[in-house]
Design a protein around this motif. Structure first.
Motif, PDB file in Angstrom:
ATOM      1  N   GLN A 114       0.846  -1.188   0.000  1.00 41.17           N
ATOM      2  CA  GLN A 114       0.000   0.000   0.000  1.00 41.17           C
ATOM      3  C   GLN A 114       0.882   1.239   0.000  1.00 41.17           C
ATOM      4  O   GLN A 114       1.878   1.303   0.734  1.00 41.17           O
ATOM      5  N   ASN A 137       0.804   5.738  -0.730  1.00 37.29           N
ATOM      6  CA  ASN A 137       0.281   7.004  -1.222  1.00 37.29           C
ATOM      7  C   ASN A 137       1.170   7.462  -2.367  1.00 37.29           C
ATOM      8  O   ASN A 137       2.400   7.523  -2.219  1.00 37.29           O
ATOM      9  N   PRO A 160       1.826   4.225   4.090  1.00 33.36           N
ATOM     10  CA  PRO A 160       0.893   4.643   5.151  1.00 33.36           C
ATOM     11  C   PRO A 160       1.441   4.484   6.558  1.00 33.36           C
ATOM     12  O   PRO A 160       1.155   5.308   7.434  1.00 33.36           O
ATOM     13  N   ASP A 207     -12.698   8.281   5.900  1.00 30.77           N
ATOM     14  CA  ASP A 207     -13.154   6.896   5.962  1.00 30.77           C
ATOM     15  C   ASP A 207     -12.108   6.091   6.713  1.00 30.77           C
ATOM     16  O   ASP A 207     -10.976   6.539   6.920  1.00 30.77           O
ATOM     17  N   CYS A 208     -12.472   4.889   7.130  1.00 26.45           N
ATOM     18  CA  CYS A 208     -11.503   4.020   7.790  1.00 26.45           C
ATOM     19  C   CYS A 208     -11.802   2.568   7.424  1.00 26.45           C
ATOM     20  O   CYS A 208     -12.926   2.213   7.063  1.00 26.45           O
ATOM     21  N   ILE A 248      -6.746   1.320   8.771  1.00 27.94           N
ATOM     22  CA  ILE A 248      -6.349   2.316   7.784  1.00 27.94           C
ATOM     23  C   ILE A 248      -7.312   3.487   7.872  1.00 27.94           C
ATOM     24  O   ILE A 248      -8.536   3.304   7.834  1.00 27.94           O
ATOM     25  N   TYR A 249      -6.766   4.689   8.017  1.00 26.95           N
ATOM     26  CA  TYR A 249      -7.565   5.915   8.076  1.00 26.95           C
ATOM     27  C   TYR A 249      -7.256   6.751   6.832  1.00 26.95           C
ATOM     28  O   TYR A 249      -6.086   7.022   6.536  1.00 26.95           O
ATOM     29  N   LEU A 250      -8.301   7.145   6.103  1.00 26.58           N
ATOM     30  CA  LEU A 250      -8.153   8.026   4.948  1.00 26.58           C
ATOM     31  C   LEU A 250      -8.392   9.448   5.420  1.00 26.58           C
ATOM     32  O   LEU A 250      -9.493   9.801   5.852  1.00 26.58           O
ATOM     33  N   VAL A 310      -6.382  13.211  -0.423  1.00 29.67           N
ATOM     34  CA  VAL A 310      -6.641  12.185   0.591  1.00 29.67           C
ATOM     35  C   VAL A 310      -5.381  11.351   0.779  1.00 29.67           C
ATOM     36  O   VAL A 310      -4.823  10.804  -0.184  1.00 29.67           O
ATOM     37  N   GLU A 369      -3.596   8.156   2.847  1.00 33.53           N
ATOM     38  CA  GLU A 369      -3.876   6.927   3.584  1.00 33.53           C
ATOM     39  C   GLU A 369      -2.857   6.762   4.698  1.00 33.53           C
ATOM     40  O   GLU A 369      -1.649   6.797   4.458  1.00 33.53           O
ATOM     41  N   THR A 370      -3.348   6.601   5.925  1.00 31.59           N
ATOM     42  CA  THR A 370      -2.474   6.379   7.071  1.00 31.59           C
ATOM     43  C   THR A 370      -2.820   5.025   7.689  1.00 31.59           C
ATOM     44  O   THR A 370      -3.891   4.476   7.442  1.00 31.59           O
ATOM     45  N   MET A 371      -1.931   4.522   8.483  1.00 33.19           N
ATOM     46  CA  MET A 371      -2.134   3.199   9.079  1.00 33.19           C
ATOM     47  C   MET A 371      -1.660   3.209  10.524  1.00 33.19           C
ATOM     48  O   MET A 371      -0.550   3.669  10.818  1.00 33.19           O
TER      49      MET A 371
END
Length: 362
Positions: free
Chosen positions: A236, A238, A283, A307-308, A316-318, A326, A328-330
């Motif tokens: 994954q 960004n 992420p 979103d998550c 995962i948090y968008l 946007v 993507e984080t984790m």
């Protein structure tokens, strides 16, 4: 000298070029993986190594000998297929012994070698069973044992675990790593599964459209993808549209992320002002919290959770930042109890070190 050298190999099927001028080398004792999506040329390249296809041009050199026109049965190479290809009317011992029997080995020597391989793949107690009496993972081990029984110089594995369920596949990955260490034979492994390639390999050749996009260790490919395709394909990531503003003369550059603004990024090559590309950012490299202290060397943004996705071990948090960008984080779900930290529309802050991502081009 490398055990296997592939030199400028080309393979066409009519007007379609399946393998386009590929050159690479594989060292003795290496677990080497050809990774890529369907149609990228990895299986065609493997079939040429096995002798099932002939290159239109180029050389395949094994132990210093050009094998390009050597028939499959004359090569010190064996292949393990996804379908196992076991003889259903033969027991496990008979399946493993078959190549040695065809080669005219002495019966006592065959028996000794078969027992040694059964022990290597931990199937000693299953020698008298038939393939239909065994699980998928056990049948795959039999297929590998049969391919290894006469100690080939090279073992080719064509997506051998793709038919197994996720948990069994993970167990078999560990078994393959241990088996390859024990027998010391060079493995060339084909898969489209990025996680599998990262877990198994000493080195990976990432392929696309018949060419090698990047050849390196799993750690380097994951952390420092060479181009956008590799960044997008491996795990994954960004991938944020960017343009170089200036080189800073210290191994970093200032880039502008569309919709976010300017930031510093570490470089692994030369760039020029105005050069367009992308910031590739994993992420898990991004911190996220309701309030974060601003630290030296970090890029810092305020945003909103869009979103998550709860995956059990991680969530995962968008996070929307800037002008509709946007990211993507984790976060690991390591806290006791229910571990979800943020809900949709929560205001958060995110940050990452300037050297957490890579500037990549096409």
């Amino acid at each position: 000298m490398a055990l296997l050298e592939i030199k400028n190999v080309v393979k066409r099927f009519g007007d379609f070029t399946a393998v386009n001028n590929v050159s690479l080398s594989v060292e003795a004792g290496e677990f080497f993986t050809l990774l890529g999506p369907s149609g990228c040329g990895k299986t065609t390249l493997l079939r040429m190594l096995a002798g099932f296809e002939q290159p239109d041009s180029g050389q395949i050199v094994l132990d210093g000998q050009d094998m390009s026109r050597v028939p499959p049965e004359k090569r010190p190479v064996h292949t393990v297929f996804q379908s196992y290809a076991l003889f259903p009317h033969m027991t496990v011992r008979q399946n493993i012994a078959f190549p040695l029997k065809m080669a005219g080995w002495d019966a006592k020597k065959i028996a000794s070698q078969v027992e040694e391989l059964l022990e290597d793949v931990r199937l000693t107690q299953f020698g008298d069973r038939y393939p239909h009496e065994m699980s998928g993972g056990q049948r795959q081990r039999v297929a590998i044992a049969r391919a290894l029984v006469d100690r080939p110089r090279l073992l080719l594995l064509d997506e051998p675990l793709s038919a197994l369920d996720a948990k069994l596949r993970e167990q078999m990955q560990i078994e393959l790593i241990n088996l390859q260490k024990e027998v010391g034979i060079t493995f060339v492994y084909v898969t489209h599964d990025q996680g599998e390639a990262l877990a198994l390999s000493h080195r990976i050749a990432v392929m696309s459209h018949g060419q090698v996009e990047q050849l390196d260790t799993p750690e380097t490919i994951y952390s420092y993808p060479r181009n956008r395709f590799v960044a997008d394909f491996i795990g994954q990531c960004n991938v944020l549209e960017a343009e170089v503003v200036a080189g800073n003369g210290d191994g970093t550059a200032t880039i502008e992320i569309k919709g976010c603004g300017r930031m510093r990024v570490a470089l692994r090559g030369e760039v020029a002002p105005g050069q367009k590309g992308w910031l590739a950012l994993r992420p898990e490299k991004i911190k996220v919290g309701r309030a974060l202290a601003v630290e030296d060397g970090e890029v810092h943004f305020k945003g909103r959770v869009n979103d998550c996705l709860y995956l059990g071990d991680v969530t995962i948090y968008l996070v929307e930042v800037g002008d509709g960008v946007v990211i993507e984080t984790m976060l690991p779900n390591s806290a006791p109890g229910l571990a979800k930290l943020f809900d949709d529309q929560d205001q958060v802050e995110i940050a990452w070190r300037f050297d957490a991502g890579s500037f990549v081009t096409e």
